[in-house]
Design a protein around this motif. Structure first.
Motif, PDB file in Angstrom:
ATOM      1  N   SER A 192      98.899  78.777  68.943  1.00 43.74           N
ATOM      2  CA  SER A 192      98.978  78.688  67.479  1.00 43.74           C
ATOM      3  C   SER A 192     100.070  79.586  66.909  1.00 43.74           C
ATOM      4  O   SER A 192      99.835  80.435  66.047  1.00 43.74           O
ATOM      5  CB  SER A 192      97.620  79.062  66.859  1.00 43.74           C
ATOM      6  N   ASP A 193     101.290  79.405  67.397  1.00 44.59           N
ATOM      7  CA  ASP A 193     102.421  80.192  66.923  1.00 44.59           C
ATOM      8  C   ASP A 193     103.258  79.327  65.978  1.00 44.59           C
ATOM      9  O   ASP A 193     103.657  78.215  66.331  1.00 44.59           O
ATOM     10  CB  ASP A 193     103.271  80.652  68.113  1.00 44.59           C
ATOM     11  N   ALA A 194     103.541  79.845  64.771  1.00 41.28           N
ATOM     12  CA  ALA A 194     104.251  79.058  63.765  1.00 41.28           C
ATOM     13  C   ALA A 194     105.656  78.676  64.237  1.00 41.28           C
ATOM     14  O   ALA A 194     106.080  77.522  64.096  1.00 41.28           O
ATOM     15  CB  ALA A 194     104.328  79.838  62.451  1.00 41.28           C
ATOM     16  N   TRP A 195     106.381  79.663  64.784  1.00 39.02           N
ATOM     17  CA  TRP A 195     107.717  79.367  65.286  1.00 39.02           C
ATOM     18  C   TRP A 195     107.654  78.413  66.469  1.00 39.02           C
ATOM     19  O   TRP A 195     108.516  77.546  66.640  1.00 39.02           O
ATOM     20  CB  TRP A 195     108.428  80.651  65.692  1.00 39.02           C
ATOM     21  N   GLY A 196     106.633  78.561  67.299  1.00 40.41           N
ATOM     22  CA  GLY A 196     106.468  77.653  68.432  1.00 40.41           C
ATOM     23  C   GLY A 196     106.256  76.219  67.987  1.00 40.41           C
ATOM     24  O   GLY A 196     106.825  75.281  68.549  1.00 40.41           O
ATOM     25  N   TRP A 197     105.424  76.042  66.930  1.00 40.82           N
ATOM     26  CA  TRP A 197     105.216  74.701  66.382  1.00 40.82           C
ATOM     27  C   TRP A 197     106.521  74.115  65.868  1.00 40.82           C
ATOM     28  O   TRP A 197     106.842  72.941  66.129  1.00 40.82           O
ATOM     29  CB  TRP A 197     104.197  74.754  65.246  1.00 40.82           C
ATOM     30  N   ALA A 198     107.302  74.928  65.145  1.00 39.07           N
ATOM     31  CA  ALA A 198     108.564  74.443  64.574  1.00 39.07           C
ATOM     32  C   ALA A 198     109.554  74.051  65.669  1.00 39.07           C
ATOM     33  O   ALA A 198     110.193  72.987  65.600  1.00 39.07           O
ATOM     34  CB  ALA A 198     109.174  75.520  63.675  1.00 39.07           C
ATOM     35  N   LEU A 199     109.674  74.889  66.688  1.00 36.85           N
ATOM     36  CA  LEU A 199     110.614  74.604  67.773  1.00 36.85           C
ATOM     37  C   LEU A 199     110.150  73.409  68.604  1.00 36.85           C
ATOM     38  O   LEU A 199     110.970  72.595  69.043  1.00 36.85           O
ATOM     39  CB  LEU A 199     110.767  75.841  68.649  1.00 36.85           C
ATOM     40  N   SER A 200     108.847  73.304  68.829  1.00 32.39           N
ATOM     41  CA  SER A 200     108.322  72.156  69.577  1.00 32.39           C
ATOM     42  C   SER A 200     108.571  70.863  68.817  1.00 32.39           C
ATOM     43  O   SER A 200     108.936  69.833  69.403  1.00 32.39           O
ATOM     44  CB  SER A 200     106.820  72.332  69.840  1.00 32.39           C
ATOM     45  N   GLY A 201     108.381  70.907  67.499  1.00 38.58           N
ATOM     46  CA  GLY A 201     108.673  69.728  66.689  1.00 38.58           C
ATOM     47  C   GLY A 201     110.144  69.354  66.734  1.00 38.58           C
ATOM     48  O   GLY A 201     110.500  68.171  66.834  1.00 38.58           O
ATOM     49  N   ALA A 202     111.014  70.372  66.679  1.00 42.36           N
ATOM     50  CA  ALA A 202     112.456  70.115  66.772  1.00 42.36           C
ATOM     51  C   ALA A 202     112.822  69.526  68.132  1.00 42.36           C
ATOM     52  O   ALA A 202     113.672  68.630  68.223  1.00 42.36           O
ATOM     53  CB  ALA A 202     113.228  71.409  66.525  1.00 42.36           C
ATOM     54  N   ALA A 203     112.165  70.017  69.182  1.00 39.72           N
ATOM     55  CA  ALA A 203     112.419  69.475  70.520  1.00 39.72           C
ATOM     56  C   ALA A 203     112.005  68.010  70.601  1.00 39.72           C
ATOM     57  O   ALA A 203     112.704  67.175  71.205  1.00 39.72           O
ATOM     58  CB  ALA A 203     111.669  70.300  71.574  1.00 39.72           C
ATOM     59  N   ALA A 204     110.873  67.683  69.988  1.00 34.11           N
ATOM     60  CA  ALA A 204     110.404  66.296  69.989  1.00 34.11           C
ATOM     61  C   ALA A 204     111.381  65.390  69.235  1.00 34.11           C
ATOM     62  O   ALA A 204     111.679  64.265  69.681  1.00 34.11           O
ATOM     63  CB  ALA A 204     109.016  66.218  69.357  1.00 34.11           C
TER      64      ALA A 204
END
Length: 334
Positions: free
Chosen positions: A219-231
């Motif tokens: 549940s890391d905010a930056w992790g969610w953002a980067l994962s979404g960008a990767a997708a």
């Protein structure tokens, strides 16, 4: 910014560079039996990475050296706990390198077939096990208060880490297919593009599942953002590949790999190797780091040498930028 954080960022960059560049190397090796119908076509595939594969591995060597110098506790615990999988990766990389050098030393079909399998196996093992290793690093492993790994080999074969292995394997196959479509011409270019289209959907599904599992667990905010960008980058790369825009497709798959690696490291920070033991002690950028003086010296050396290395490697890719065709490979040659 503290020097420990600076070196954590630099090590992240080194792993991004390694997976970006060596990723398509592994993909080409894995596609050797799929796209190489005869010896001439297999030589074509090998020649696409011939000038750059050894330079790409420099990123791994530097990443390992930087980890040893900047975070010796991390290096010691990692290599003692992950000894067997890292040994398998090392052996596979050695066999793969030997295969590139020795495959053309004889005209014997059996000789070439042996080294072809060395290239395939030497690409498969690291492509799978690097994902398993990083999956375990992010998930956490049993580390005692003395910063010693107290688990066994089978602790590393958990569902999350195995999904990580499948993710890197699938991403590298897709990345390699896109690279071959970008680097070759004629019939090979068309076939590589079709392979990229076939493996695209499974890759997207596997990678999305791994990144989603990672972020739900942390549940890391930056992790969610980067994962979404990767997708988004991966989806864009797939769409570009289907439109025969190989340059944009390669940019998309490459960006997806880089963003996914950054997401894992951001999720990990400030730990470098978390423990799963209730009474254990996680390794962090603070307690695993070298002395401030060591980090200062390393920073000066890195600031001087890194631009030179990057410039040389960029020049190498520019010199060997032309597309290759089967007609460029002499019939009956090595």
């Amino acid at each position: 910014m503290e020097l420990t954080t600076v070196w954590f960022v630099l090590i992240t960059v080194l792993w991004c560079g390694y997976f970006l560049l060596e990723g398509f190397d592994f993909g080409v090796g894995l596609l050797l039996p799929v796209l190489g119908r005869d010896d001439r076509e297999r030589r074509l595939l090998i020649n696409t990475i011939g000038p750059v594969w050894d330079g790409n591995e420099v990123w791994l060597i530097v990443a390992g050296g930087a980890t040893f110098a900047a975070f010796p506790e991390w290096y010691a615990t990692l290599f003692s706990g992950f000894y067997l999988p890292l040994l398998l990766i090392l052996v596979a990389l050695i066999l793969r390198g030997l295969a590139f050098e020795y495959r053309g030393k004889s005209d014997s079909p059996q000789w070439k077939r042996y080294w072809d399998w060395a290239i395939i196996g030497g690409s498969f093992v690291p492509a799978l096990l690097w994902g398993v290793a990083f999956g375990n690093i992010v998930r956490g492993v049993p580390i005692s208060r003395d910063h010693e790994y107290v688990g066994g080999f089978f602790n590393l074969l958990n569902p999350y880490a195995l999904l990580g292995g499948l993710t890197t394997l699938a991403l590298f196959v897709l990345h390699g297919a896109v690279f071959l479509a970008l680097k070759t011409d004629g019939d090979m270019r068309d076939r590589a593009g079709r392979v990229a289209g076939r493996v695209a959907l499974p890759t997207v599904v596997i990678a999305a599942a791994f990144l989603l599992w990672t972020q739900l667990a942390h549940s890391d905010a930056w992790g969610w953002a980067l994962s979404g960008a990767a997708a988004v980058a991966l989806t864009g790369g797939v769409l570009a590949a289907r439109a025969r825009r190989e340059g944009w497709a390669f940019l998309g798959t490459g960006a997806a790999i880089v963003l996914a690696v950054i997401a894992l490291f951001v999720t990990l920070f400030p730990d470098v190797m978390p423990t799963t033991l209730a009474g254990g002690d996680s390794l962090t950028t603070t307690n695993a780091a070298s002395t401030p003086y060591t980090l200062k010296v390393m920073t000066v050396v890195a600031a001087c040498c890194t631009p030179v290395v990057l410039a040389y490697q960029a020049w190498t890719y520019w010199v060997f930028r032309r597309r290759l065709r089967v007609e460029h490979i002499p019939a009956g040659g090595h």
